[in-house]
Design an enzyme around this catalytic site. Sequence first.
Site, PDB file in Angstrom:
ATOM      1  N   LYS A 118       0.866  -1.191   0.000  1.00 29.73           N
ATOM      2  CA  LYS A 118       0.000   0.000   0.000  1.00 29.73           C
ATOM      3  C   LYS A 118       0.888   1.222   0.000  1.00 29.73           C
ATOM      4  CE  LYS A 118      -4.519   0.702   0.077  1.00 29.73           C
ATOM      5  NZ  LYS A 118      -5.568  -0.190  -0.422  1.00 29.73           N
TER       6      LYS A 118
HETATM    7  P1  NAD Z   1     -12.987   7.343  -2.862  1.00 29.67           P
HETATM    8  O1  NAD Z   1     -12.011   8.433  -2.637  1.00 29.67           O
HETATM    9  O2  NAD Z   1     -13.461   7.068  -4.235  1.00 29.67           O
HETATM   10  O3  NAD Z   1     -14.281   7.552  -1.946  1.00 29.67           O
HETATM   11  C1  NAD Z   1     -14.236   7.709  -0.578  1.00 29.67           C
HETATM   12  C2  NAD Z   1     -15.610   8.173  -0.144  1.00 29.67           C
HETATM   13  O4  NAD Z   1     -15.655   8.168   1.264  1.00 29.67           O
HETATM   14  C3  NAD Z   1     -15.948   9.589  -0.618  1.00 29.67           C
HETATM   15  O5  NAD Z   1     -17.317   9.668  -0.969  1.00 29.67           O
HETATM   16  C4  NAD Z   1     -15.705  10.428   0.622  1.00 29.67           C
HETATM   17  O6  NAD Z   1     -16.485  11.600   0.648  1.00 29.67           O
HETATM   18  C5  NAD Z   1     -16.141   9.429   1.676  1.00 29.67           C
HETATM   19  N1  NAD Z   1     -15.568   9.748   2.963  1.00 29.67           N
HETATM   20  C6  NAD Z   1     -14.256   9.981   3.247  1.00 29.67           C
HETATM   21  N2  NAD Z   1     -14.152  10.367   4.506  1.00 29.67           N
HETATM   22  C7  NAD Z   1     -15.409  10.345   4.994  1.00 29.67           C
HETATM   23  C8  NAD Z   1     -15.944  10.682   6.211  1.00 29.67           C
HETATM   24  N3  NAD Z   1     -15.110  11.132   7.161  1.00 29.67           N
HETATM   25  N4  NAD Z   1     -17.295  10.567   6.383  1.00 29.67           N
HETATM   26  C9  NAD Z   1     -18.113  10.111   5.392  1.00 29.67           C
HETATM   27  N5  NAD Z   1     -17.634   9.807   4.197  1.00 29.67           N
HETATM   28  C10 NAD Z   1     -16.319   9.929   4.017  1.00 29.67           C
HETATM   29  O7  NAD Z   1     -12.312   6.030  -2.226  1.00 29.67           O
HETATM   30  P2  NAD Z   1     -12.668   4.522  -2.517  1.00 29.67           P
HETATM   31  O8  NAD Z   1     -11.685   4.041  -3.513  1.00 29.67           O
HETATM   32  O9  NAD Z   1     -14.121   4.365  -2.734  1.00 29.67           O
HETATM   33  O10 NAD Z   1     -12.244   3.879  -1.123  1.00 29.67           O
HETATM   34  C11 NAD Z   1     -13.152   3.785  -0.026  1.00 29.67           C
HETATM   35  C12 NAD Z   1     -12.756   2.602   0.824  1.00 29.67           C
HETATM   36  O11 NAD Z   1     -12.796   1.416   0.007  1.00 29.67           O
HETATM   37  C13 NAD Z   1     -11.337   2.667   1.381  1.00 29.67           C
HETATM   38  O12 NAD Z   1     -11.306   2.025   2.638  1.00 29.67           O
HETATM   39  C14 NAD Z   1     -10.548   1.863   0.390  1.00 29.67           C
HETATM   40  O13 NAD Z   1      -9.342   1.361   0.929  1.00 29.67           O
HETATM   41  C15 NAD Z   1     -11.544   0.767   0.086  1.00 29.67           C
HETATM   42  N6  NAD Z   1     -11.277   0.053  -1.155  1.00 29.67           N
HETATM   43  C16 NAD Z   1     -11.241   0.691  -2.356  1.00 29.67           C
HETATM   44  C17 NAD Z   1     -10.972  -0.039  -3.497  1.00 29.67           C
HETATM   45  C18 NAD Z   1     -10.946   0.580  -4.872  1.00 29.67           C
HETATM   46  O14 NAD Z   1     -10.787  -0.163  -5.856  1.00 29.67           O
HETATM   47  N7  NAD Z   1     -11.127   1.874  -5.020  1.00 29.67           N
HETATM   48  C19 NAD Z   1     -10.737  -1.414  -3.426  1.00 29.67           C
HETATM   49  C20 NAD Z   1     -10.807  -2.031  -2.187  1.00 29.67           C
HETATM   50  C21 NAD Z   1     -11.084  -1.285  -1.066  1.00 29.67           C
END
Ligand code: NAD
Length: 425
Positions: free
Chosen positions: A115
């Site tokens: 990561k």
């Molecule tokens: P992203 O940046 O696309 O979205 C994150 C979302 O969470 C946004 O809508 C943001 O406004 C919201 N958010 C952030 N802080 C917040 C808070 N304090 N209160 C409420 N909402 C909040 O990110 P993502 O890629 O969707 O990642 C989100 C989670 O999913 C993370 O834990 C990430 O590690 C996990 N994840 C993502 C992927 C991927 O392919 N993108 C894969 C596996 C896991």
Amino acid sequence: MAQSTLATPAEAVEDPWLNAQRQYDLAADLLGLKPGVRAFLREAQRQLIVAFPVKMDDGSFRMFEGYRVQHNLARGPAKGGIRYHPGVTLSEVKALAMWMTWKCAAAGIPFGGAKGGVVVDPKKLSMGELERLTRRYAAEISVLIGPDRDIPAPDVNTTPQVMAWIMDTMSMSAGHSIPAAVTGKPIAVGGSQGRNEATGRGVAVVALRACTHLGRDPRQSTVAVQGFGNAGSIAARLMEADGFRIHAVSDTGGAIWSDKPLTVLEVLEHKRTTGSVAGFPGTRAISNAELLAAPVDVLVPAALENQITGRNAGAIQASLILEAANGPVSPEADEILAQKGVTLVPDIIANAGGVTVSYFEWVQDLQSFFWEEKEINERLEHIMNASFEASWEASQRLGVSLRLGAYTIAVQRVAEATSARGIYP
Ligand code: NAD
């Protein structure tokens, strides 16, 4: 508009790395791992901290700190996303790298776990600043990353465009294009069909699978989703298509509740035009705490770590939790939720769709042979279903949670690979 109340001071001190190690310890105990292997897998193999300058639009230079951590390389090159967030810490990146190791192993994908992260609020940068930050960070961590060594992907606040800049930076330095250097790229530069939706699609697949096991009808199941980004919004949209009723969603701008099921595409359009889900017509503003404790059947935390902890787990009303985010539920909360009879599909299973299609993207790039979306989605579904079923079976057989069931499979695979390779020299 309700303010998001995430990460209150007491929650903020929860250490993701210690939580990740505690989760691992439970599996290591259950498996009776030999002390040497056990100690090795408990640590992150490589940790790189970089401090680097970026030229800002006003001509000044600003220093940034970033990280790249490889937790374990026994099963293949390291794989894991890059996060841009002001709250990024080395402890968080180490935890996320360890979770990637288990996730790839649980899915049977031949990668180790890594990561990366930069301490930055990208919303406060111009596009030019974001590009220069990305290119410099990529150059700094280029001592570790590469298509056969460690392959980054998007995570919180990083996008296909950010991946394209990283790929271009590495390609410029090599003198030829290296599309397999990153995944989650735009299709135009070797990205895969279906990658953008893959994490949410995988969540939707396990949602259906969990309902089947629990004897529930998705059309009678109400849902709240915390975090409306790549993972959360796409999971919401695809779950809605499967009949689930989405009643609450949130992002950093606030949380909303609707008595009638939301039409997710309309909420997405509102977010696109206003920047947040907050204020979506016909909904009521609620706090983040209210969203997590909403009277729904299914809760999908899809934002950050440590959102459900010993402090608020007792208030959760959902009886099924799908961890779209990494590490959203702490070990204390796990125990409380288990006592309440809540079924929790852990991150290393629920959100593995992203890394699964990243793997497909990497394979396609290496072969310069690209597959159709239908084939990708079918293969994704097959892997998601198989890893869910294996975890379900292990949890039933061992009489443990789904998390621990999934961990025993994953940790066992990494331990086997480590033992087979032996300790060098
Ligand atoms: P992203 O940046 O696309 O979205 C994150 C979302 O969470 C946004 O809508 C943001 O406004 C919201 N958010 C952030 N802080 C917040 C808070 N304090 N209160 C409420 N909402 C909040 O990110 P993502 O890629 O969707 O990642 C989100 C989670 O999913 C993370 O834990 C990430 O590690 C996990 N994840 C993502 C992927 C991927 O392919 N993108 C894969 C596996 C896991």
